[in-house]
Structure formats: structure tokens, C-alpha cells
Design a protein around this motif. Sequence first.
Motif, PDB file in Angstrom:
ATOM      1  N   GLY A 101       0.671  -1.387  -0.199  1.00 57.37           N
ATOM      2  CA  GLY A 101      -0.034   0.092  -0.066  1.00 57.37           C
ATOM      3  C   GLY A 101       0.852   1.061  -0.150  1.00 57.37           C
ATOM      4  O   GLY A 101       1.970   1.452   0.046  1.00 57.37           O
ATOM      5  N   TRP A 102       0.149   2.489  -0.156  1.00 56.01           N
ATOM      6  CA  TRP A 102       0.988   3.599  -0.304  1.00 56.01           C
ATOM      7  C   TRP A 102       1.551   4.202   1.051  1.00 56.01           C
ATOM      8  O   TRP A 102       2.800   4.110   0.955  1.00 56.01           O
ATOM      9  CB  TRP A 102      -0.195   4.726  -0.553  1.00 56.01           C
ATOM     10  CG  TRP A 102       0.365   6.059  -0.640  1.00 56.01           C
ATOM     11  CD1 TRP A 102       0.237   7.303  -0.073  1.00 56.01           C
ATOM     12  CD2 TRP A 102       1.150   6.712  -1.914  1.00 56.01           C
ATOM     13  NE1 TRP A 102       0.658   8.368  -0.368  1.00 56.01           N
ATOM     14  CE2 TRP A 102       1.611   8.049  -1.613  1.00 56.01           C
ATOM     15  CE3 TRP A 102       1.766   6.249  -2.822  1.00 56.01           C
ATOM     16  CZ2 TRP A 102       2.259   8.808  -2.409  1.00 56.01           C
ATOM     17  CZ3 TRP A 102       2.658   6.925  -3.691  1.00 56.01           C
ATOM     18  CH2 TRP A 102       2.936   8.341  -3.469  1.00 56.01           C
ATOM     19  N   ALA A 103       0.852   3.824   1.980  1.00 56.05           N
ATOM     20  CA  ALA A 103       1.360   4.195   3.392  1.00 56.05           C
ATOM     21  C   ALA A 103       2.680   3.145   3.803  1.00 56.05           C
ATOM     22  O   ALA A 103       3.793   3.595   4.153  1.00 56.05           O
ATOM     23  CB  ALA A 103       0.510   4.182   4.553  1.00 56.05           C
ATOM     24  N   ASP A 155      -4.317   0.114  -7.486  1.00 59.27           N
ATOM     25  CA  ASP A 155      -4.812   0.753  -6.537  1.00 59.27           C
ATOM     26  C   ASP A 155      -3.841   1.502  -5.832  1.00 59.27           C
ATOM     27  O   ASP A 155      -3.986   2.701  -5.375  1.00 59.27           O
ATOM     28  CB  ASP A 155      -5.159  -0.245  -5.417  1.00 59.27           C
ATOM     29  CG  ASP A 155      -6.376  -1.105  -5.785  1.00 59.27           C
ATOM     30  OD1 ASP A 155      -7.207  -0.697  -6.538  1.00 59.27           O
ATOM     31  OD2 ASP A 155      -6.710  -2.411  -5.179  1.00 59.27           O
ATOM     32  N   PHE A 156      -2.467   1.250  -5.837  1.00 60.91           N
ATOM     33  CA  PHE A 156      -1.386   2.011  -5.448  1.00 60.91           C
ATOM     34  C   PHE A 156      -1.455   3.371  -6.235  1.00 60.91           C
ATOM     35  O   PHE A 156      -1.068   4.434  -5.596  1.00 60.91           O
ATOM     36  CB  PHE A 156      -0.083   1.324  -5.459  1.00 60.91           C
ATOM     37  CG  PHE A 156       1.115   2.175  -5.111  1.00 60.91           C
ATOM     38  CD1 PHE A 156       1.546   1.938  -3.659  1.00 60.91           C
ATOM     39  CD2 PHE A 156       1.918   2.810  -6.209  1.00 60.91           C
ATOM     40  CE1 PHE A 156       2.801   2.614  -3.318  1.00 60.91           C
ATOM     41  CE2 PHE A 156       2.921   3.508  -5.615  1.00 60.91           C
ATOM     42  CZ  PHE A 156       3.389   3.349  -4.365  1.00 60.91           C
ATOM     43  N   GLY A 158      -3.750   4.895  -7.596  1.00 65.25           N
ATOM     44  CA  GLY A 158      -4.757   5.759  -7.338  1.00 65.25           C
ATOM     45  C   GLY A 158      -4.895   6.633  -6.168  1.00 65.25           C
ATOM     46  O   GLY A 158      -4.914   7.567  -5.979  1.00 65.25           O
ATOM     47  N   ASP A 159      -4.161   5.877  -4.859  1.00 65.89           N
ATOM     48  CA  ASP A 159      -3.558   6.354  -3.882  1.00 65.89           C
ATOM     49  C   ASP A 159      -2.550   7.681  -3.914  1.00 65.89           C
ATOM     50  O   ASP A 159      -2.447   8.391  -3.032  1.00 65.89           O
ATOM     51  CB  ASP A 159      -3.155   5.518  -2.623  1.00 65.89           C
ATOM     52  CG  ASP A 159      -4.235   4.370  -2.348  1.00 65.89           C
ATOM     53  OD1 ASP A 159      -5.459   5.006  -2.332  1.00 65.89           O
ATOM     54  OD2 ASP A 159      -3.806   3.469  -1.850  1.00 65.89           O
ATOM     55  N   ALA A 160      -2.061   7.352  -4.947  1.00 70.51           N
ATOM     56  CA  ALA A 160      -0.879   8.609  -5.450  1.00 70.51           C
ATOM     57  C   ALA A 160      -1.381   9.875  -6.080  1.00 70.51           C
ATOM     58  O   ALA A 160      -0.820  10.707  -6.580  1.00 70.51           O
ATOM     59  CB  ALA A 160       0.227   7.915  -6.252  1.00 70.51           C
ATOM     60  N   GLY A 161      -2.989   9.667  -6.431  1.00 67.63           N
ATOM     61  CA  GLY A 161      -3.583  10.661  -7.257  1.00 67.63           C
ATOM     62  C   GLY A 161      -3.373  10.520  -8.697  1.00 67.63           C
ATOM     63  O   GLY A 161      -3.339  11.483  -9.262  1.00 67.63           O
ATOM     64  N   THR A 163      -4.646   8.760 -11.924  1.00 71.61           N
ATOM     65  CA  THR A 163      -5.630   8.163 -12.737  1.00 71.61           C
ATOM     66  C   THR A 163      -5.331   6.830 -13.790  1.00 71.61           C
ATOM     67  O   THR A 163      -4.494   7.367 -14.516  1.00 71.61           O
ATOM     68  CB  THR A 163      -6.761   8.707 -13.607  1.00 71.61           C
ATOM     69  OG1 THR A 163      -7.147  10.182 -12.497  1.00 71.61           O
ATOM     70  CG2 THR A 163      -8.046   8.195 -14.193  1.00 71.61           C
TER      71      THR A 163
END
Length: 260
Positions: A101-103, A155-156, A158-161, A163
Motif C-alpha cells: 500500500g501507499w503508506a 490501487d497504489f 490511485g492512492d498517489a493521485g 488516474t
Amino acid sequence: MTTETHTVAVLYPGHAAENDYPLIESALGGMTATGQAAEEASVATVRLPVIITDIDSDEHTVEAMRAVGEADRLAQGARRAAALSADAVMWACTSGSFLYGWAGAHRQADALAQACGVPASSTSLAFAAACAHLGATTVSVVASYPPEVAAGFVDFLGDAGITVAAWRSHHIETATEAGELDGDQLFAMVRAGVRPDADAILVPDTALHTTAWLADLETDCGIPVLTANQVTVWQGLRLAGVPIPSAPLGSLFTGVAVHS
């Protein structure tokens, strides 16, 4: 004229396409900084030592790829990187970072930096930084992985902004198989990611050999093509404080986006 040597240690899981890094090192060569008088000019030499990290399996499954990025494995690699007096350290595994995940990917990089005493990052985070650098807010993803792993990268991002306009899974089951793809197969795979609404095509697997074809891939596709080993080195140079030199390694290293 002065000569500076910068070392970016590359932690690479197992064996597949680690020989991309000597190719990148050769392409970078000795780069002279621009905007300086000849008598004050400096030549930067980049070293990219590859440290092979321990893995139990090279299978492209969520479980196996998360295991590749476990803290104890990275800590072993970090100790070896510290012995090289590296200026920066890169965890050269996309799935072994984005599946946290991003975090989690940031925590992974922070732990590496603390263990090595120098800036550190990962291929996943490098993709996000590269997209920001090029202004690529909408991308297409061409993944060698099976769908359940590829979805984790989507998904990763997407979490980074970022598209993801479209993504394709190519169901390659192991890193070994990915490393055996030839140029024709690579071009066909990447070309399938061309979309009119995508600012760039992302190819996330460090097990793929891509370095030798970066310039031609962008010419063929008409937009920037970001590949895993390429963005890993680019981010490592930035962390090491090295100005990005002009080299035949795609838009990241030319500063000029490719348009069809």
C-alpha cells in the motif's frame, strides 16, 4: 575539471533482469554538468551496484511478492548497501513495495533509509514521482503480472493521485518467465497500452528487460513509456543529489515528452 562518483545501491530480488543496471550505467557514462565554464566543469560518474536479495520464490502471486519485501530481507540488503558507502539506496521491486500500500511503501523506504543512513526509496514510489515529474496524471498500465497482482499496482497509483485509464494483465506467472521475454514480445505488450487519454504507459515489473529498447518504445507508442528499472535509477539519482543527465533512456532522461 573535477570528477565526482555517485553510487546508488540497487537492492534487487533474485535473478531476472538485473543486467539492465549495467546497461543503464553504461548509457549514463561520464556526464558533464551543463551551465559551467570549461575550467569549472565537473564530470559525474554513476555506479549502480546490484545487491541480490534473498527470496523464497519468484512466483507472481500476492503472497510471494509480499514476502519478497519483508523487513528482515530488506534489512539484510541494507547492511550490504551500507558497506558500499552508497549515496542512495533503491528497493528495485515494484510488487514487493506496492502490495504494502501507499503508506506501507513509505514505511518500507523510511526503514531502509534509517538502516543505511542515506536516502532510500522503491520502484513503486519512483513510478509515482516520475509521473508527477512528467505531469502524467492519467496513465495506462501494462503489467506482466496476473490480474490480482496488477490490480494492486492500480490501487497504489490511485492512492498517489494518478488516474489509470486502462490496465492490462499479461498473466506471466514468474519473474523468470518475465525476464525471458524478447524485444518483439515486449513491444507487442507495451503497444497494447496505447490510449488517446493516457499521458504515459507504465510497465511495472523489474523482472522485464527494457533498457535496450526505451527510446524505440517511446517512438513506437508516441507517448512516454515508464519502465521499472528505468524509474528506479532515475529516482536513485535524484535522491543521491545527481542532476539528471541527458541519456537515451526515455523521456525521464531527456526532459522532452514524446508526442504522436
